[in-house]
Design a protein around this motif. Structure first.
Motif, mmCIF file in Angstrom:
data_model
loop_
_atom_site.group_PDB
_atom_site.id
_atom_site.type_symbol
_atom_site.label_atom_id
_atom_site.label_comp_id
_atom_site.label_asym_id
_atom_site.label_seq_id
_atom_site.Cartn_x
_atom_site.Cartn_y
_atom_site.Cartn_z
ATOM 1 N N HIS A 351 11.684 -14.224 -0.986
ATOM 2 C CA HIS A 351 13.102 -14.056 -1.348
ATOM 3 C C HIS A 351 13.707 -15.378 -1.788
ATOM 4 N N ASN A 355 15.032 -16.404 -5.554
ATOM 5 C CA ASN A 355 16.373 -16.897 -5.876
ATOM 6 C C ASN A 355 16.303 -18.161 -6.718
ATOM 7 N N ASP A 598 27.256 -12.382 -5.807
ATOM 8 C CA ASP A 598 26.047 -13.091 -5.333
ATOM 9 C C ASP A 598 26.484 -14.314 -4.565
ATOM 10 N N ASP A 644 24.140 -8.713 -5.289
ATOM 11 C CA ASP A 644 22.956 -9.158 -4.549
ATOM 12 C C ASP A 644 22.863 -8.341 -3.255
ATOM 13 N N GLU A 645 21.662 -8.190 -2.710
ATOM 14 C CA GLU A 645 21.488 -7.406 -1.484
ATOM 15 C C GLU A 645 21.801 -8.234 -0.248
ATOM 16 N N VAL A 646 21.152 -9.388 -0.081
ATOM 17 C CA VAL A 646 21.285 -10.174 1.147
ATOM 18 C C VAL A 646 22.335 -11.252 0.939
ATOM 19 N N GLN A 652 26.676 -6.184 3.228
ATOM 20 C CA GLN A 652 25.542 -6.480 2.365
ATOM 21 C C GLN A 652 25.638 -5.639 1.091
ATOM 22 N N HIS A 654 23.804 -3.173 -0.053
ATOM 23 C CA HIS A 654 23.689 -1.717 0.106
ATOM 24 C C HIS A 654 24.971 -1.109 0.654
ATOM 25 N N THR A 670 17.757 -8.025 -5.811
ATOM 26 C CA THR A 670 17.181 -8.557 -4.573
ATOM 27 C C THR A 670 15.908 -9.335 -4.845
ATOM 28 N N THR A 678 17.248 -0.296 1.925
ATOM 29 C CA THR A 678 17.258 0.032 0.490
ATOM 30 C C THR A 678 16.432 1.269 0.160
ATOM 31 N N ILE A 685 17.622 -0.672 -8.025
ATOM 32 C CA ILE A 685 17.177 -2.027 -7.686
ATOM 33 C C ILE A 685 16.606 -2.735 -8.907
ATOM 34 N N HIS A 687 14.536 -6.418 -9.333
ATOM 35 C CA HIS A 687 13.935 -7.495 -8.557
ATOM 36 C C HIS A 687 14.050 -8.838 -9.281
#
Length: 709
Positions: A351, A355, A598, A644-646, A652, A654, A670, A678, A685, A687
């Motif tokens: 991850h 990024n 993000d 962004d997911e995290v 978050q 989701h 993500t 997810t 999604i 990636h």
């Protein structure tokens, strides 16, 4: 043990009773013998007295005969004097009579007073002597004869009384002897009853308790054994015999327990035995090798056994349990936990790298768009090439995770190997021969996705294990069962009626057995050329799909990896879902109002710049909380949300989808693989890292999908 203790206590009490009764019998016997001895001595003495008293009767005839002799006879006086002497001797003998009653009788008859018979008899004899010496007239002699005759009649009556007394005494003595004999017999009988009945009862109870204890010990499903200080096996129950692999204790009694224990645990076992003989209770885990060659993990709880008599520790008694399954489960759990930690670490690293790659890739794309100097183009392309390589690396890291995304593409074995063959031929060097032994008669279709990579990684691992010349063989078979005793299973397959087994075998350097678990860890390699990710990817693939992964290997002989695919789980139907991206929609040409969220400022700025350069209006937020405030009170329409997911905080990516998916099209960006949060959102999604073209295509797909809904 309580039963045996009670029996031993009863035996001790019985032995004490036996000792007391034997003592009583001994004392009674001694007393009886002494009484009998005294009676015998008394009888002898009384018989002597009776004999002496009886002699008085003979004096009658002697004295009378002497008186009838003529006075001139020379033998008369000496004979009478001899009679006198005999009377004195008889008198002395009678005075020595023993026994109170007998002595009293003698005194009454002979010696109580001057008129007693013995005195009177003595006087008459003295008078007869005088008569004989003086030539006494016949009238006086006649008178003396009458007097003597009367006296002798009294003597005869007295002797008769003595004899009658002796007879009565003999009868009493016989009765006493009979009584003592009967008493001794009764005492002996009593002793025998008192001895043998408790002893028999104690022995019977001891036998019952022993048999019951043996039955209990024999029915216990855990091994119970006793060992002496020299580690010699003394006894073992049937459960222990089954573990050892024999059917009779005589086959192993007397052997050293160390012969059954693996060498690395010898010192631990010796130390445990020594501690037990010092009085401790010790538990220990160790591994044994049964006589049939089976290896088992055992847990032993050992305690000292003390001799009931001396109280000294003579043996070690141990309850030993087979914990092989428990150990296997614990090892499996530890392995799962370790893999989970490793997978989590790998996903986290992937991850963060993704990024960074998103920033690098975005800026590279901006450079490529804005670059007017053709001489810089090759360098900009190298940046993109490096990003692609790094992205492939993170993809491999993600594939080690159980949560790695899975796709579906069903193919036959022939189709699979047709696609694999060019890749394998390119990967194999000239010093290695690749052999194929595949069963194309297998008609079941299998999921191609990731299986190609798994087989390719196994072949590459085999290639790296061959140092000079060698052979790699690929074989496919149908197996009805999974024999877990022949191979080491890193992953156990789901249960099925049949399995397709893919085998990749080499004759390389081999793998030591103690390294079997470590080779599946990411970045763990034992060759100079390996990356340490190949086998980890295969492990993650098998674990994720419910497949089996096994290996067998011998150092300097080679290694064999096998992938087990349950056929019952291959009844997949071809995916009927339609990929919106393949429907041929054209990219939107109008300007869109995009909300971009993000927490990575650099990622946020580069993506905003790329979207703006493509004619879109972008409102960016570094936190989901600020984006929600804006969206709930938006002053202008929003065409799509890209988040962004995290992100830091409770909200978050989701969460934004669940909040706004019915109001706006949403794209979830993500750097992770699929997670539990997810699931079901795969179509939304994108990636990291991604190209601007991929982003624009995803925007196009999301808007069209939302419009169709």
């Amino acid at each position: 043990m309580n039963m045996v203790g009670n029996s031993i206590s009863l035996a001790k009490k019985t032995r004490l009773r036996l000792t007391l009764l034997v003592g009583i019998l001994f004392l009674s016997s001694i007393t009886s013998l002494w009484i009998l001895h005294e009676i015998e001595e008394t009888n002898k003495h009384e018989a002597h007295i009776v004999n002496e008293a009886g002699k008085l009767r003979s004096l009658d005839l002697r004295v009378m005969n002497l008186l009838n002799l003529p006075p001139s006879s020379s033998d008369t006086t000496p004979e009478l004097r001899k009679v006198q002497s005999d009377i004195k001797r008889i008198q002395i003998a009678l005075q020595q009579a023993q026994g109170e009653a007998f002595r009293q009788l003698i005194k009454d008859l002979y010696v109580r007073s001057p008129s007693a018979l013995n005195e009177r008899l003595n006087s008459a004899v003295v008078e007869a002597i005088v008569f004989k010496e003086r030539d006494t007239p016949s009238s006086e002699v006649s008178r003396l004869k009458v007097e003597l005759e009367s006296l002798f009649n009294e003597l005869d009556s007295a002797v008769t009384q003595i004899e009658s007394f002796i007879i009565d005494r003999n009868i009493s003595t016989s009765n006493i002897i009979t009584f003592l004999t009967l008493l001794s017999f009764l005492l002996t009988l009593l002793v025998m009853v008192c001895i043998f009945m408790p002893v028999d009862r104690a022995l019977s109870k001891y036998a019952r308790d022993t048999n019951r204890l043996l039955a209990i010990v024999g029915s216990v499903t855990e091994c119970i054994k006793s060992v002496d200080k020299d580690f010699t096996l003394k006894s073992m129950n049937s459960a222990g015999l089954d573990l050892v692999g024999v059917d009779c204790i005589s086959k192993i009694r007397g052997m050293s327990v160390l012969d059954l224990i693996t060498p690395e645990y010898h010192e631990h076992f010796k130390d445990a035995v020594n501690r037990v003989f010092e009085g401790e209770t010790v538990d220990l885990e160790f591994e044994i090798i049964s006589l049939d060659g089976t290896r088992r993990w055992m847990h032993q709880m050992a305690t000292p056994y003390r001799d009931p008599e001396s109280g000294k520790i003579t043996e070690m008694v141990a309850v030993t349990r087979d914990i092989s399954k428990k150990k296997e489960h614990a090892d499996t759990l530890a392995k799962i936990q370790r893999n989970e930690v490793t997978n989590s670490l790998s996903s986290g690293i992937a991850h963060d790298i993704n990024n960074i790659l998103a920033i690098v890739s975005g800026n590279q794309q901006l450079l490529s768009i804005k670059n007017k100097d053709e001489s810089l183009s090759p360098y900009i392309e190298k940046i993109q090439s490096a990003v692609t390589r790094a992205s492939n690396l993170t993809t491999k890291l993600l594939k080690t995770s159980k949560e790695s995304p899975s796709k579906m593409e069903m193919v036959t074995l022939e189709e699979l190997y047709d696609d694999l063959n060019p890749l394998l031929q390119e990967a194999i060097t000239n010093n290695i021969t690749l052999e194929w032994d595949n069963n194309y008669d297998i008609k079941e279709k299998i999921n191609k996705y990731d299986l190609e990579d798994a087989i390719l990684n196994l072949v590459l691992n085999a290639r790296n294990a061959i140092t000079h010349h060698g052979t790699i063989s690929l074989r496919t078979t149908i197996e009805n069962t999974v024999n877990q005793h022949e191979d080491y299973f890193a992953v156990t397959p789901h249960k099925a009626s049949k399995y397709i087994k893919f085998v990749v075998k080499d004759n390389g350097i081999g793998i030591p057995r103690d390294k079997f678990e470590d080779i599946f860890l990411p970045f763990k390699t034992f060759t100079k050329t390996g990356s340490g990710l190949g086998l980890s990817m295969v492990y993650g693939f098998a674990n994720r799909c419910g497949y089996g992964l096994s290996l067998s290997s011998k150092v300097n002989e080679g290694t064999c990896f096998s992938i087990w695919i349950p056929i019952s789980e291959q009844s997949y139907s071809a995916s009927t879902s339609t990929n919106i991206s393949s429907l041929g929609f054209n990219q939107y040409t109008r300007s869109l109002n995009i909300v971009l969220v993000d927490d990575e400022v650099d990622v946020l700025s580069v993506n905003k710049k790329l979207l703006e350069d493509n004619g879109h209006s972008v409102i960016d937020f570094a936190s989901a909380h600020d984006a929600i405030k804006y969206l709930d009170n938006a002053a202008q329409p929003v065409d799509i949300i890209i988040t962004d997911e995290v992100m830091p905080g409770e909200i978050q990516g989701h969460d934004l989808i669940h909040r706004y998916q019915h109001s706006y099209p949403i794209i979830l960006v993500t750097g992770f693989s699929k997670t539990k949060n997810t699931r079901g959102l795969e179509n939304m999604i994108l990636h990291k890292p991604f190209s601007i073209n991929a982003l624009l295509e995803k925007i196009n797909t999301a808007i069209k999908t939302n419009a169709a809904a």
